[in-house]
Design a protein around this motif. Structure first.
Motif: not given
Length: 255
Positions: A158-167, A217-226
């Protein structure tokens, strides 16, 4: 006699097995073009996605060549822009992709592919559903699951510790999206950015992954993955796999 029958069964199984193993549920196209800050991920992501394809019985064309858009896109259940600058497509290839989507194709957009110079390709900006304004320096933060019923959240806490560029996003075209993950801005510094630049947070509603529909049409977006190492992380790969599954098939959303 018994040995003869068993031998015949074994021979038949050996003949049929390769065909059965070759069965795939769907085929996706992954365009992974390098950019100034995104290139080391390419071989790592390819290896991980190929393993996912074998595990989950889907076929994948993985390429960094935009010429693939000159071919038949209708064979693909989904097209993924993986850290690919969308403006790299020329006008003819943009039209091919637009036609693919208008004819029922589906799209998955990951991290760098969300950044496109304003008014360069308005159709693609609308496809994303948001416009990237700034992004602070890469920091550790907490991504909160806001839609537990969507497949891209199934493998995440539910609460995921992640390191990324938070657009940081705005919504110039007033597109309605369905958030899957929000980032908790209290868990990092939204103003931490390079000298000469200014960044502000978005507040409580700060999506970093979402889905929506463009016509049918389906569109999935994730800003994560730097970073390339992210494509070895089991939770991140579960996030991507949930997105791939839903984008390609429309299945998986819990009622």
């Amino acid at each position: 006699m018994k040995k003869t029958v068993l031998a015949a069964i074994a021979a038949a199984a050996a003949t049929l097995a390769p065909a059965a193993w070759a069965d795939t549920q769907y085929k996706i196209l992954v365009l992974a073009m390098p950019s100034k800050y995104h290139y080391e991920y390419i071989p790592v992501a390819r290896d991980s996605l190929e393993k996912l394809g074998k595990l989950h019985a889907f076929e994948m064309t993985y390429t960094n060549k935009p010429e693939v858009f000159d071919g038949d896109l209708s064979q693909y259940a989904a097209v993924m822009f993986l850290n690919t600058p969308p403006e790299e497509l020329n006008e003819a290839r943009r039209r091919k992709f637009e036609e693919y989507m208008k004819n029922g194709g589906n799209a998955m957009l990951v991290h760098r592919s969300l950044i496109i110079p304003e008014k360069t390709w308005p159709w693609f900006e609308k496809l994303i559903g948001r416009h990237v304004g700034t992004h602070p320096m890469l920091q550790t933060g907490v991504a909160d699951v806001v839609d537990k019923k969507f497949p891209a959240a199934f493998g995440l806490p539910d609460h995921w510790i992640w390191s990324d560029e938070w657009y940081v996003f705005d919504n110039p075209y007033q597109i309605k999206i369905n958030p899957v993950l929000n980032v908790d801005e209290s868990s990092y510094d939204p103003t931490k950015i390079w000298p000469g630049q200014v960044s502000h947070g978005m507040g409580k509603e700060h999506p970093v992954s979402w889905y929506h529909y463009v016509d049918k049409s389906r569109v999935f977006v994730t800003a994560l993955g730097h970073d390339g190492n992210m494509y070895k992380d089991p939770q991140y790969l579960a996030h991507l796999m949930g997105g791939i599954w839903w984008t390609a098939t429309g299945k998986g959303i819990k009622q």
